[in-house]
Motif scaffolding. Structure first.
Motif, PDB file in Angstrom:
ATOM      1  N   PHE A   1       0.953  -1.060   0.294  1.00 58.35           N
ATOM      2  CA  PHE A   1       0.108  -0.295   0.020  1.00 58.35           C
ATOM      3  C   PHE A   1       0.709   1.287  -0.092  1.00 58.35           C
ATOM      4  O   PHE A   1       1.883   1.452   0.587  1.00 58.35           O
ATOM      5  N   VAL A   2       0.366   2.092  -0.779  1.00 63.07           N
ATOM      6  CA  VAL A   2       1.047   3.213  -1.005  1.00 63.07           C
ATOM      7  C   VAL A   2       0.120   3.874  -1.080  1.00 63.07           C
ATOM      8  O   VAL A   2      -1.177   4.680  -2.194  1.00 63.07           O
ATOM      9  N   PHE A   3       0.920   5.549  -0.125  1.00 62.94           N
ATOM     10  CA  PHE A   3      -0.224   6.355   0.392  1.00 62.94           C
ATOM     11  C   PHE A   3      -0.072   7.670  -0.323  1.00 62.94           C
ATOM     12  O   PHE A   3       1.636   7.898  -0.986  1.00 62.94           O
ATOM     13  N   GLN A   4      -0.712   9.052  -0.271  1.00 65.46           N
ATOM     14  CA  GLN A   4      -0.380  10.659  -1.000  1.00 65.46           C
ATOM     15  C   GLN A   4       0.324  10.748  -0.498  1.00 65.46           C
ATOM     16  O   GLN A   4       1.860  10.915  -0.743  1.00 65.46           O
ATOM     17  N   SER A   5       0.488  10.420   1.610  1.00 66.52           N
ATOM     18  CA  SER A   5       2.154  11.368   2.118  1.00 66.52           C
ATOM     19  C   SER A   5       2.580  10.100   1.725  1.00 66.52           C
ATOM     20  O   SER A   5       2.534   9.421   2.219  1.00 66.52           O
ATOM     21  N   PHE A   6       3.956  10.581   2.072  1.00 60.79           N
ATOM     22  CA  PHE A   6       4.977   9.063   2.176  1.00 60.79           C
ATOM     23  C   PHE A   6       5.005   8.229   2.951  1.00 60.79           C
ATOM     24  O   PHE A   6       5.800   6.887   2.893  1.00 60.79           O
ATOM     25  N   ASN A   7       4.576   9.053   4.678  1.00 58.62           N
ATOM     26  CA  ASN A   7       4.784   7.590   5.640  1.00 58.62           C
ATOM     27  C   ASN A   7       6.110   7.377   6.081  1.00 58.62           C
ATOM     28  O   ASN A   7       5.886   5.515   6.500  1.00 58.62           O
ATOM     29  N   LEU A   8       7.193   7.888   5.639  1.00 61.38           N
ATOM     30  CA  LEU A   8       8.604   6.939   5.737  1.00 61.38           C
ATOM     31  C   LEU A   8       8.704   8.129   7.389  1.00 61.38           C
ATOM     32  O   LEU A   8       8.861   9.141   7.829  1.00 61.38           O
ATOM     33  N   LEU A   9       9.511   7.030   8.375  1.00 66.17           N
ATOM     34  CA  LEU A   9       9.819   7.451   9.407  1.00 66.17           C
ATOM     35  C   LEU A   9      11.213   8.292   9.157  1.00 66.17           C
ATOM     36  O   LEU A   9      11.923   7.995   9.143  1.00 66.17           O
ATOM     37  N   PRO A  10      11.530   9.699   9.725  1.00 67.09           N
ATOM     38  CA  PRO A  10      12.158  10.743   9.462  1.00 67.09           C
ATOM     39  C   PRO A  10      13.899  10.567   9.955  1.00 67.09           C
ATOM     40  O   PRO A  10      14.711  10.640   9.366  1.00 67.09           O
ATOM     41  N   SER A  11      13.836   9.308  11.655  1.00 66.14           N
ATOM     42  CA  SER A  11      15.183   8.728  11.840  1.00 66.14           C
ATOM     43  C   SER A  11      15.890   8.135  11.106  1.00 66.14           C
ATOM     44  O   SER A  11      17.436   7.715  11.756  1.00 66.14           O
ATOM     45  N   LEU A  12      14.962   7.218  10.251  1.00 68.88           N
ATOM     46  CA  LEU A  12      15.534   5.448   9.589  1.00 68.88           C
ATOM     47  C   LEU A  12      16.397   6.747   8.265  1.00 68.88           C
ATOM     48  O   LEU A  12      15.536   6.785   7.349  1.00 68.88           O
TER      49      LEU A  12
ATOM     50  N   GLN B   1      11.669  11.008  -4.731  1.00 71.51           N
ATOM     51  CA  GLN B   1      12.281  10.249  -4.062  1.00 71.51           C
ATOM     52  C   GLN B   1      12.174   9.698  -2.666  1.00 71.51           C
ATOM     53  O   GLN B   1      12.101   8.697  -2.880  1.00 71.51           O
ATOM     54  N   GLN B   2      11.071  10.540  -1.801  1.00 76.34           N
ATOM     55  CA  GLN B   2      10.720   9.824  -0.825  1.00 76.34           C
ATOM     56  C   GLN B   2       9.089   9.045  -1.186  1.00 76.34           C
ATOM     57  O   GLN B   2       8.936   7.874  -0.723  1.00 76.34           O
ATOM     58  N   GLN B   3       8.437   8.967  -2.445  1.00 74.07           N
ATOM     59  CA  GLN B   3       7.970   7.998  -2.340  1.00 74.07           C
ATOM     60  C   GLN B   3       8.241   7.069  -2.559  1.00 74.07           C
ATOM     61  O   GLN B   3       7.782   6.306  -3.430  1.00 74.07           O
ATOM     62  N   ARG B   4       8.670   7.219  -3.834  1.00 70.92           N
ATOM     63  CA  ARG B   4      10.391   5.636  -4.561  1.00 70.92           C
ATOM     64  C   ARG B   4      10.221   5.009  -3.153  1.00 70.92           C
ATOM     65  O   ARG B   4      10.231   3.948  -3.480  1.00 70.92           O
ATOM     66  N   VAL B   5      11.118   6.111  -2.665  1.00 73.41           N
ATOM     67  CA  VAL B   5      11.176   4.444  -1.301  1.00 73.41           C
ATOM     68  C   VAL B   5       9.876   3.762  -0.872  1.00 73.41           C
ATOM     69  O   VAL B   5       9.776   2.801  -0.415  1.00 73.41           O
ATOM     70  N   ALA B   6       8.746   4.874  -0.616  1.00 75.35           N
ATOM     71  CA  ALA B   6       7.984   4.017   0.224  1.00 75.35           C
ATOM     72  C   ALA B   6       7.144   3.141  -0.960  1.00 75.35           C
ATOM     73  O   ALA B   6       6.208   2.556  -0.803  1.00 75.35           O
ATOM     74  N   LEU B   7       6.818   3.061  -2.232  1.00 76.69           N
ATOM     75  CA  LEU B   7       7.074   2.200  -2.886  1.00 76.69           C
ATOM     76  C   LEU B   7       7.869   0.631  -3.053  1.00 76.69           C
ATOM     77  O   LEU B   7       7.218  -0.488  -2.592  1.00 76.69           O
ATOM     78  N   ALA B   8       9.008   1.378  -2.898  1.00 79.87           N
ATOM     79  CA  ALA B   8      10.064   0.324  -2.571  1.00 79.87           C
ATOM     80  C   ALA B   8       9.644  -0.923  -1.395  1.00 79.87           C
ATOM     81  O   ALA B   8      10.133  -2.305  -1.079  1.00 79.87           O
ATOM     82  N   ARG B   9       8.970  -0.001   0.164  1.00 82.68           N
ATOM     83  CA  ARG B   9       9.208  -0.409   0.881  1.00 82.68           C
ATOM     84  C   ARG B   9       7.808  -1.118   0.546  1.00 82.68           C
ATOM     85  O   ARG B   9       7.448  -2.192   1.381  1.00 82.68           O
TER      86      ARG B   9
ATOM     87  N   GLU C   1      -3.859   7.192  -3.997  1.00 79.33           N
ATOM     88  CA  GLU C   1      -3.550   9.273  -4.522  1.00 79.33           C
ATOM     89  C   GLU C   1      -2.221   9.270  -4.411  1.00 79.33           C
ATOM     90  O   GLU C   1      -1.857  10.271  -3.714  1.00 79.33           O
ATOM     91  N   PRO C   2      -1.370   7.734  -4.856  1.00 78.49           N
ATOM     92  CA  PRO C   2       0.561   8.341  -4.806  1.00 78.49           C
ATOM     93  C   PRO C   2       1.374   9.455  -5.526  1.00 78.49           C
ATOM     94  O   PRO C   2       2.134  10.396  -4.653  1.00 78.49           O
ATOM     95  N   THR C   3       0.765   9.638  -6.299  1.00 80.22           N
ATOM     96  CA  THR C   3       1.115  11.348  -6.991  1.00 80.22           C
ATOM     97  C   THR C   3       0.734  12.320  -6.597  1.00 80.22           C
ATOM     98  O   THR C   3       0.578  13.418  -7.088  1.00 80.22           O
ATOM     99  N   GLY C   4      -0.407  12.575  -5.488  1.00 76.67           N
ATOM    100  CA  GLY C   4      -1.471  13.443  -4.872  1.00 76.67           C
ATOM    101  C   GLY C   4      -0.629  14.821  -4.705  1.00 76.67           C
ATOM    102  O   GLY C   4      -0.559  15.986  -4.608  1.00 76.67           O
TER     103      GLY C   4
END
Length: 241
Positions: free
Chosen positions: A87-98, A144-152, A165-168
């Motif tokens: 699942f990929v969301f509009q907001s990337f939902n990456l953990l900033p410390s990682l 790039q952050q959305q690509r990381v979310a996609l890789a995840r 809305e992955p590109t919203g």
């Protein structure tokens, strides 16, 4: 022979007196890219959440990769989402410390699974970010952050990749880059992909566009052009005004 990756029958989801989904019957073929569109409040995101096992329907059935979701306990449903659904969301939902690599590995860590040697780098390579493994989100562009979310989302090799809305949140150029990547994953690897979008250009990257109105399927387009999608959406919005 084409197989069905997601099968929905008589799908209904009520929120109080409001039916967000009202008897949806829909099959999504494996190895294809489907876009879901409709006017605001048509039930697009609810459909995606029910199909991905993030929300349980009020009635009806959903099967993903041949598994009926209705009979699963919460634990088994969680395991299915971890192993067979991305699942990929509009907001990337990456953990900033990682780092990028640590964010990609997170689903496996949460499942108490050690990533196979090279699996994280391979997932990043698939989205063109193999050289950014050690970068934190603040050091990456939005695309790039959305690509990381996609890789995840891809690290578990899911049967179905869902995008809400992955590109919203991306600018036009970066949005097209991410959409081209999604299209390439379908064409090159047979990655079944389902995406909710409001953008006719984004929808034109799909093999098929399914339109919802008031929680019901209201037609579809195969091999869509951006112009055809925009015209259909304009017609639907006039009807619902």
């Amino acid at each position: 022979m084409t197989t069905t990756a997601v099968r929905m029958r008589s799908l209904r989801r009520d929120y109080g007196a409001v039916a967000a989904l009202d008897g949806v019957d829909l099959d999504l073929a494996a190895g294809t890219f489907t876009a879901v569109m409709g006017p605001s409040g048509s039930g697009k995101s609810t459909l995606l959440q029910c199909a991905a096992g993030l929300d349980r329907p009020t009635s009806g059935t959903v099967a993903v990769d041949g598994v009926e979701l209705a009979g699963l306990s919460e634990r088994r449903l969680t395991l299915l989402r971890r192993e067979r659904i991305g699942f990929v969301f509009q907001s990337f939902n990456l953990l900033p410390s990682l780092t990028a690599a640590q964010n990609v590995a997170l689903p496996l860590r949460l499942a108490r699974r050690r990533p196979a040697r090279g699996a994280v780098r391979e997932a990043l390579d698939r989205v063109g970010l193999g050289d950014r493994a050690g970068h934190r989100p603040s050091q990456l562009s939005g695309g790039q952050q959305q690509r990381v979310a996609l890789a995840r989302a891809l690290i578990t090799r899911p049967a179905v990749l869902f995008g809400d809305e992955p590109t919203g949140a991306l600018d036009t150029t970066t949005s097209r880059e991410v959409l081209s990547l999604l299209r390439e994953l379908v064409d090159r690897e047979g990655q079944t992909t389902v995406m909710v979008t409001h953008d006719p250009v984004a929808a034109s990257y799909a093999d098929r566009v399914v339109f919802l109105v008031d929680g019901r399927v209201s037609g579809e387009l195969a091999g869509p052009s951006a112009e055809a999608v925009a015209a259909r959406m304009a017609g639907l919005e006039r009807v619902t005004c």
